[in-house]
Design a protein around this motif. Structure first.
Motif, PDB file in Angstrom:
ATOM      1  N   THR A   1       7.553   6.532   2.158  1.00 15.82           N
ATOM      2  CA  THR A   1       7.481   5.384   1.266  1.00 15.82           C
ATOM      3  C   THR A   1       8.354   5.524   0.026  1.00 15.82           C
ATOM      4  OG1 THR A   1       5.244   4.884   2.056  1.00 15.82           O
ATOM      5  CG2 THR A   1       5.933   3.856  -0.002  1.00 15.82           C
TER       6      THR A   1
ATOM      7  N   ASN B   1       3.331   8.780   3.652  1.00 11.23           N
ATOM      8  CA  ASN B   1       3.550   9.057   2.238  1.00 11.23           C
ATOM      9  C   ASN B   1       4.860   9.794   2.009  1.00 11.23           C
ATOM     10  OD1 ASN B   1       2.804   9.001  -0.499  1.00 11.23           O
ATOM     11  ND2 ASN B   1       2.017  11.075  -0.374  1.00 11.23           N
TER      12      ASN B   1
ATOM     13  N   ASP C   1       0.848  -1.192   0.000  1.00 14.94           N
ATOM     14  CA  ASP C   1       0.000   0.000   0.000  1.00 14.94           C
ATOM     15  C   ASP C   1       0.882   1.241   0.000  1.00 14.94           C
ATOM     16  OD1 ASP C   1      -1.646   2.081   2.013  1.00 14.94           O
ATOM     17  OD2 ASP C   1      -2.889   1.053   0.533  1.00 14.94           O
ATOM     18  N   TRP C   2       0.361   2.351  -0.467  1.00 10.29           N
ATOM     19  CA  TRP C   2       1.155   3.579  -0.597  1.00 10.29           C
ATOM     20  C   TRP C   2       1.761   4.039   0.722  1.00 10.29           C
ATOM     21  CZ3 TRP C   2      -0.006   8.027   2.099  1.00 10.29           C
ATOM     22  CH2 TRP C   2      -1.251   8.088   2.701  1.00 10.29           C
ATOM     23  N   LYS C   3       1.130   3.684   1.836  1.00 12.03           N
ATOM     24  CA  LYS C   3       1.619   4.142   3.136  1.00 12.03           C
ATOM     25  C   LYS C   3       2.310   3.041   3.935  1.00 12.03           C
ATOM     26  CE  LYS C   3      -2.999   3.435   5.088  1.00 12.03           C
ATOM     27  NZ  LYS C   3      -4.156   4.076   5.746  1.00 12.03           N
TER      28      LYS C   3
ATOM     29  N   ASP D   1      -3.542   3.186  -5.899  1.00 14.33           N
ATOM     30  CA  ASP D   1      -2.549   3.977  -5.173  1.00 14.33           C
ATOM     31  C   ASP D   1      -1.505   3.103  -4.484  1.00 14.33           C
ATOM     32  OD1 ASP D   1      -4.046   2.877  -3.155  1.00 14.33           O
ATOM     33  OD2 ASP D   1      -4.667   4.787  -2.261  1.00 14.33           O
ATOM     34  N   GLU D   2      -1.489   1.790  -4.801  1.00  9.60           N
ATOM     35  CA  GLU D   2      -0.476   0.931  -4.218  1.00  9.60           C
ATOM     36  C   GLU D   2       0.734   0.837  -5.144  1.00  9.60           C
ATOM     37  OE1 GLU D   2      -3.275  -2.205  -5.868  1.00  9.60           O
ATOM     38  OE2 GLU D   2      -2.882  -0.101  -6.286  1.00  9.60           O
ATOM     39  N   HIS D   3       1.776   0.177  -4.646  1.00 14.11           N
ATOM     40  CA  HIS D   3       2.996  -0.034  -5.425  1.00 14.11           C
ATOM     41  C   HIS D   3       3.129  -1.521  -5.711  1.00 14.11           C
ATOM     42  CE1 HIS D   3       4.293   4.081  -4.493  1.00 14.11           C
ATOM     43  NE2 HIS D   3       3.924   3.831  -3.243  1.00 14.11           N
TER      44      HIS D   3
ATOM     45  N   TYR E   1       5.172   1.572   4.304  1.00 16.12           N
ATOM     46  CA  TYR E   1       6.614   1.516   4.081  1.00 16.12           C
ATOM     47  C   TYR E   1       7.284   0.400   4.876  1.00 16.12           C
ATOM     48  CZ  TYR E   1       6.992   4.099   8.515  1.00 16.12           C
ATOM     49  OH  TYR E   1       6.899   4.487   9.830  1.00 16.12           O
TER      50      TYR E   1
END
Length: 220
Positions: A165, A162, A72-74, A191-193, A76
């Motif tokens: 990450t 954010n 997920d984007w957050k 919005d994920e990686h 990390y």
């Protein structure tokens, strides 16, 4: 997706690549919508264990392969262990630790400690507090450094992850790049990686394949 899969599987020994290929083909039969393609592909490249145990991602008996970074984007904190799992699968050095994440954690520990001391005893002057907070920031991402010290002191919770990450993902890419691989990020539209490891000498070919599949890609 098969051509892209074959490029990802190139470094693996035949037995393991055969198992993984069967897994991907089996999961693709369960697709419910065209939009599911990338997600199913990514899930097939991750082999979760039947039970959770410490550092299971480094144990081939519990995790046969792991060839997809999906966070997920957050999230990390999910990056480091997934990179370690990828490296173990590829036979690379597994000791990845994100410098940015370590400095981030150290910074907030220092922030909490100084906030507590300043509130309780007044023993930390504003001048020394400012200097020590700047020192604690170290080499954190540019966005995090731009938050004013006054604002940081007011916040009970850390600033949005954010900020961090992208720095952690950059550390991950650099780690793999030094060992002859690149994390190729596939755009899911969310919005994920999501990224797969590709050997450096196959990167141009992999990006061309993704383009033919209408999958936007980027590097970090």
């Amino acid at each position: 997706m098969n051509e892209l899969l074959e490029l990802i599987l190139t470094p693996l020994e035949a037995g393991l690549s055969g198992q993984l290929r069967q897994r991907v083909e089996g999961d693709q039969d369960d697709l419910k919508a065209e939009d599911d393609n990338l997600y199913v592909f990514g899930e097939a490249l991750q082999d979760f264990p039947d039970r959770d145990s410490p550092e299971w991602w480094l144990d081939p008996a519990q995790c046969r392969w792991w060839l997809c970074l999906h966070v997920d984007w957050k999230a990390y904190s999910e990056v480091a262990w997934q990179v370690q799992a990828i490296c173990r699968t590829l036979g690379l050095e597994t000791g990845f630790v994100s410098e940015a994440e370590a400095q981030w954690d150290s910074y907030f520990e220092e922030l909490d400690r100084l906030r507590s001391r300043h509130a309780d005893s007044g023993s930390v002057s504003q001048v020394s507090l400012t200097d020590r907070l700047k020192a604690a920031l170290g080499k954190l991402g540019k966005a995090a450094r731009q938050i004013s010290l006054g604002e940081l002191m007011k916040q009970v919770q850390p600033p949005s992850p954010n900020f961090l990450t992208p720095d952690v993902l950059g550390d991950a890419s650099e780690w793999l790049r030094r060992q002859g691989y690149e994390l190729l990020y596939l755009d899911t539209g969310g919005d994920e990686h999501l990224a797969v490891p590709v050997r450096l000498d196959l990167l141009v070919q992999a990006r061309a394949v993704a383009e033919r599949l209408s999958i936007p890609t980027h590097l970090v």
